[in-house]
Scaffold this motif. Structure first.
Motif, PDB file in Angstrom:
ATOM      1  N   LEU A  99     -32.848 -31.816   5.881  1.00 16.18           N
ATOM      2  CA  LEU A  99     -33.152 -30.757   6.844  1.00 16.18           C
ATOM      3  C   LEU A  99     -31.883 -29.995   7.205  1.00 16.18           C
ATOM      4  N   PHE A 100     -31.775 -28.774   6.721  1.00 14.86           N
ATOM      5  CA  PHE A 100     -30.714 -27.852   7.119  1.00 14.86           C
ATOM      6  C   PHE A 100     -31.413 -26.656   7.756  1.00 14.86           C
ATOM      7  N   GLY A 101     -30.693 -25.785   8.380  1.00 15.73           N
ATOM      8  CA  GLY A 101     -31.317 -24.551   8.870  1.00 15.73           C
ATOM      9  C   GLY A 101     -32.179 -24.779  10.097  1.00 15.73           C
ATOM     10  N   ASP A 102     -33.103 -23.868  10.324  1.00 12.70           N
ATOM     11  CA  ASP A 102     -33.889 -23.853  11.550  1.00 12.70           C
ATOM     12  C   ASP A 102     -35.130 -24.738  11.450  1.00 12.70           C
ATOM     13  N   PHE A 103     -35.629 -25.102  12.628  1.00  8.19           N
ATOM     14  CA  PHE A 103     -36.858 -25.879  12.698  1.00  8.19           C
ATOM     15  C   PHE A 103     -38.071 -24.958  12.514  1.00  8.19           C
ATOM     16  N   ILE A 104     -39.180 -25.584  12.158  1.00  5.11           N
ATOM     17  CA  ILE A 104     -40.432 -24.842  11.973  1.00  5.11           C
ATOM     18  C   ILE A 104     -41.162 -24.759  13.296  1.00  5.11           C
ATOM     19  N   GLU A 105     -41.797 -23.638  13.526  1.00 10.21           N
ATOM     20  CA  GLU A 105     -42.652 -23.521  14.706  1.00 10.21           C
ATOM     21  C   GLU A 105     -43.679 -22.429  14.445  1.00 10.21           C
ATOM     22  N   PRO A 106     -44.944 -22.697  14.723  1.00 11.71           N
ATOM     23  CA  PRO A 106     -45.947 -21.630  14.591  1.00 11.71           C
ATOM     24  C   PRO A 106     -45.626 -20.502  15.578  1.00 11.71           C
ATOM     25  N   GLU A 107     -45.897 -19.296  15.149  1.00 18.95           N
ATOM     26  CA  GLU A 107     -45.614 -18.145  15.996  1.00 18.95           C
ATOM     27  C   GLU A 107     -46.806 -17.193  15.956  1.00 18.95           C
ATOM     28  N   PRO A 108     -46.926 -16.363  16.972  1.00 15.72           N
ATOM     29  CA  PRO A 108     -48.042 -15.393  16.958  1.00 15.72           C
ATOM     30  C   PRO A 108     -47.911 -14.417  15.801  1.00 15.72           C
ATOM     31  N   ASN A 109     -48.998 -14.192  15.102  1.00 18.19           N
ATOM     32  CA  ASN A 109     -49.030 -13.148  14.091  1.00 18.19           C
ATOM     33  C   ASN A 109     -49.542 -11.844  14.703  1.00 18.19           C
TER      34      ASN A 109
ATOM     35  N   ASN B 161     -52.991  -4.323  25.524  1.00 21.09           N
ATOM     36  CA  ASN B 161     -53.821  -3.113  25.593  1.00 21.09           C
ATOM     37  C   ASN B 161     -53.017  -1.868  25.966  1.00 21.09           C
ATOM     38  N   THR B 162     -51.897  -1.675  25.278  1.00 26.52           N
ATOM     39  CA  THR B 162     -51.096  -0.480  25.501  1.00 26.52           C
ATOM     40  C   THR B 162     -51.790   0.776  24.984  1.00 26.52           C
ATOM     41  N   ASP B 163     -52.794   0.559  24.126  1.00 22.90           N
ATOM     42  CA  ASP B 163     -53.507   1.730  23.610  1.00 22.90           C
ATOM     43  C   ASP B 163     -54.573   2.223  24.586  1.00 22.90           C
ATOM     44  N   GLU B 164     -54.757   1.480  25.684  1.00 21.03           N
ATOM     45  CA  GLU B 164     -55.778   1.888  26.646  1.00 21.03           C
ATOM     46  C   GLU B 164     -55.206   2.925  27.597  1.00 21.03           C
TER      47      GLU B 164
ATOM     48  N   ALA C 291     -48.645   0.363  32.076  1.00 24.80           N
ATOM     49  CA  ALA C 291     -48.211  -0.875  31.415  1.00 24.80           C
ATOM     50  C   ALA C 291     -49.462  -1.621  30.962  1.00 24.80           C
ATOM     51  N   PRO C 292     -49.324  -2.528  30.022  1.00 29.30           N
ATOM     52  CA  PRO C 292     -50.510  -3.284  29.603  1.00 29.30           C
ATOM     53  C   PRO C 292     -51.112  -4.022  30.800  1.00 29.30           C
ATOM     54  N   THR C 293     -52.406  -4.141  30.784  1.00 32.94           N
ATOM     55  CA  THR C 293     -53.077  -4.880  31.842  1.00 32.94           C
ATOM     56  C   THR C 293     -53.740  -6.139  31.325  1.00 32.94           C
ATOM     57  N   ALA C 294     -53.742  -6.274  30.006  1.00 38.70           N
ATOM     58  CA  ALA C 294     -54.371  -7.462  29.431  1.00 38.70           C
ATOM     59  C   ALA C 294     -53.735  -7.764  28.083  1.00 38.70           C
ATOM     60  N   HIS C 295     -53.876  -8.972  27.659  1.00 43.08           N
ATOM     61  CA  HIS C 295     -53.350  -9.355  26.346  1.00 43.08           C
ATOM     62  C   HIS C 295     -54.222 -10.448  25.782  1.00 43.08           C
ATOM     63  N   ARG C 296     -54.119 -10.634  24.461  1.00 42.59           N
ATOM     64  CA  ARG C 296     -54.855 -11.732  23.822  1.00 42.59           C
ATOM     65  C   ARG C 296     -54.141 -12.152  22.547  1.00 42.59           C
ATOM     66  N   LEU C 297     -53.966 -13.441  22.422  1.00 39.43           N
ATOM     67  CA  LEU C 297     -53.403 -13.996  21.190  1.00 39.43           C
ATOM     68  C   LEU C 297     -54.531 -14.114  20.183  1.00 39.43           C
TER      69      LEU C 297
ATOM     70  N   MET D 215     -63.440 -14.186   8.542  1.00 43.20           N
ATOM     71  CA  MET D 215     -64.377 -13.919   9.637  1.00 43.20           C
ATOM     72  C   MET D 215     -65.029 -15.222  10.072  1.00 43.20           C
ATOM     73  N   GLY D 216     -65.188 -15.373  11.364  1.00 38.10           N
ATOM     74  CA  GLY D 216     -65.876 -16.545  11.897  1.00 38.10           C
ATOM     75  C   GLY D 216     -64.989 -17.760  12.067  1.00 38.10           C
ATOM     76  N   ASP D 217     -63.722 -17.655  11.705  1.00 36.54           N
ATOM     77  CA  ASP D 217     -62.804 -18.792  11.821  1.00 36.54           C
ATOM     78  C   ASP D 217     -62.114 -18.720  13.185  1.00 36.54           C
ATOM     79  N   SER D 218     -62.403 -19.701  14.037  1.00 40.37           N
ATOM     80  CA  SER D 218     -61.862 -19.650  15.392  1.00 40.37           C
ATOM     81  C   SER D 218     -60.558 -20.423  15.537  1.00 40.37           C
ATOM     82  N   SER D 219     -60.001 -20.895  14.430  1.00 36.48           N
ATOM     83  CA  SER D 219     -58.794 -21.727  14.525  1.00 36.48           C
ATOM     84  C   SER D 219     -57.549 -20.918  14.863  1.00 36.48           C
ATOM     85  N   MET D 220     -57.610 -19.613  14.703  1.00 33.36           N
ATOM     86  CA  MET D 220     -56.483 -18.681  14.869  1.00 33.36           C
ATOM     87  C   MET D 220     -55.458 -18.788  13.745  1.00 33.36           C
ATOM     88  N   GLY D 221     -55.603 -19.761  12.841  1.00 32.37           N
ATOM     89  CA  GLY D 221     -54.661 -19.889  11.746  1.00 32.37           C
ATOM     90  C   GLY D 221     -55.203 -19.271  10.473  1.00 32.37           C
TER      91      GLY D 221
END
Lengths: 157, 337
Positions: free
Chosen positions: B33-43, B48-51, B56-62, B222-228
């Motif tokens: 193990l060299f370098g950085d650790f692994i971590e899942p990150e938001p894709n 809602n800046t387009d609203e 300023a945004p009033t809501a967000h969702r991962l 579609m239909g996959d709720s795992s977020m991955g």
């Protein structure tokens, strides 16, 4: 710390003893006799039948230790190989020492490759430097050649 | 508050591939193990800046998660087999007769569209996590005079993590490969898994860098709720590149560039004895590559040339083959039992 140095010394001694080009070397040892440090005569330190000799030491200089990875430590161990020869003339003793030193240099170069006789992840890295001189203790002359190199050893914790 | 030391951190992979992106398998080989650790990150993290109507945004969702990381290490044959086989898609193992030694042939397999996945477990010194569904989108193998051969793999993963308590597995006994193990052969012919008639050019080689990319990307079905990711698939094209820095001799590289000739390029990395007389080995072969650029420069008072080659598909062997020789008995893309 001394365990790793002793392991490296033992591996080098075994490799030299197994090398066909160095079969004529009478003594290969993992220690440096006092006569090579002090002003004592070499004739007192080495019996004629013990020469030519190669002395290996990984204890003469401090070694460096640093993190290699999260789970491994890297040791940089300075090693000294001293060749001692004996002849009636200085030029002859020097030539013989140079011949033996060349064979030792070949071995050192082979230890730059992975999976060598020094063990897993034990590699010669960086420079290998040599020096040579003669010591006159009439009626005998001694040839002394010294090679210094560094063994990099990675130890998993 | 107490500080968390990284001392003792480790990373392990499964030598077998997963049946699908979501189903983890046991990890059984520790990797350096060299370098950085692994971590899942938001894709995709929606704000809602387009609203219209708010400053300023009033809501967000991962919406989705991913893993995009690198595994960087000094190279040894087992590690090359593990990671490069995933990127290239094809791997077979053949035992050398009367020995305990195996040759693994890694090939670019165009029939493999969804990439093979391994399970990765990582202990960062504080917490231990399991990451199922790790694929490899590309790798670099490089070396230069006086140093180790390095491997860097681009990891792309499903994006999920789970707690894990697996004991740290053992590590391969293989030694790291160094510059002293490297060869460089140019020209000749490649047939029956062997290069013949090539010119040994390693004396002029100062450094090399092999890169492979499969341009992988993940899909969120579609239909996959795992977020991955539900699937990681290779892209439309492979990219195989080789860069070398050589001391100029007879300007053969420039001649080949201007003539547009292609040929065989081989980088054999021969380590110590695996089982006498067979050595641990990584043999990189580009069966058909051409010079894309050849530029003269200087270094330490001598003329050197920086050459860049691109691997082509010769119609039989693909643009890149890697042969790994070691004591690992099963294919690097074998499924878990």
């Amino acid at each position: 710390m001394s365990d790793i140095r002793a392991q490296i010394e033992a591996a080098i001694v075994d490799a030299i003893k197994g090398e066909a080009a160095l079969a004529e070397v009478a003594t290969v040892e993992a220690s440096v006799r006092d006569c090579l440090f002090s002003g004592d005569k070499l004739t007192a330190g080495f019996r004629p039948e013990e020469l030519p000799a190669i002395a290996i030491s990984a204890q003469l200089k401090p070694c460096r230790k640093s993190p290699f990875s999260c789970s491994a430590t890297q040791w940089e161990i300075p090693v000294t190989a001293i060749v001692v020869t004996r002849a009636a003339k200085g030029s002859v003793a020097m030539a013989r020492a140079a011949e033996i030193q060349a064979a030792v240099d070949e071995l050192i170069d082979s230890w730059r490759r992975s999976g060598n006789a020094l063990g897993t992840n034990a590699l010669v890295m960086g420079e290998a430097s040599s020096s040579a001189n003669t010591i006159d203790e009439k009626p005998i002359s001694f040839g002394i050649s010294t090679t210094e190199f560094t063994v990099l050893k990675v130890i998993e914790r | 508050m107490s500080l968390k030391s990284i001392a003792g951190a480790w990373r392990a992979l499964s030598t077998c591939k997963q049946a699908d992106i979501a189903t983890a398998v046991a990890v059984d080989t520790e990797v350096p193990l060299f370098g950085d650790f692994i971590e899942p990150e938001p894709n995709e993290l929606y704000e809602n800046t387009d609203e219209v109507g708010s400053m300023a945004p009033t809501a967000h969702r991962l919406l989705t998660m991913k893993i995009a990381a690198k595994h960087t290490s000094k190279a040894f044959p087992h590690l090359v087999g593990l990671l490069c086989s995933q990127a290239m898609g094809g791997a077979t193992a053949a035992q050398l007769a009367q020995t305990t030694v195996y040759t693994h042939k890694l090939v670019c397999d165009k029939t493999v569209i969804e990439l093979p996945y391994r399970t990765l477990v990582e202990y960062d010194g504080d917490a231990q996590k399991k990451y199922a569904g790790i694929a490899v989108s590309g790798f670099t193998i490089k070396g230069k005079r006086g140093g180790f051969v390095e491997l860097e793999a681009d990891l792309i993963g499903r994006g999920t993590e789970a707690a894990d308590a697996t004991a740290k597995p053992s590590r391969s006994e293989e030694s790291y490969l160094t510059y002293a193990d490297c060869g460089y052969n140019v020209g000749g012919a490649f047939a029956a898994d062997a290069v013949t008639g090539a010119t040994d050019t390693k004396a002029r080689l100062q450094e090399f860098e092999l890169t492979f990319k499969n341009n992988a990307k993940g899909e969120y079905p579609m239909g996959d709720s795992s977020m991955g990711y539900g699937r990681i698939q290779r892209g439309e094209k492979w990219e195989v590149g080789l860069k070398v820095k050589l001391e100029i001799d007879a300007r053969t590289e420039r001649t080949a560039l201007l003539a547009g000739t292609d040929g065989v390029f081989q980088i054999p990395l021969v380590g110590g004895l695996a089982a006498d007389p067979n050595h641990y080995k990584v043999d990189v072969v580009l069966p058909k590559a051409f010079y894309r650029s050849v530029k003269k420069s200087k270094g330490d008072g001598v003329l050197v040339v920086d050459a860049e080659m691109r691997g082509e598909d010769d119609g039989t062997n693909g643009p890149l083959l890697i042969y790994v020789t070691n004591l690992h008995a099963t294919s690097y893309l074998a499924a878990a039992a």
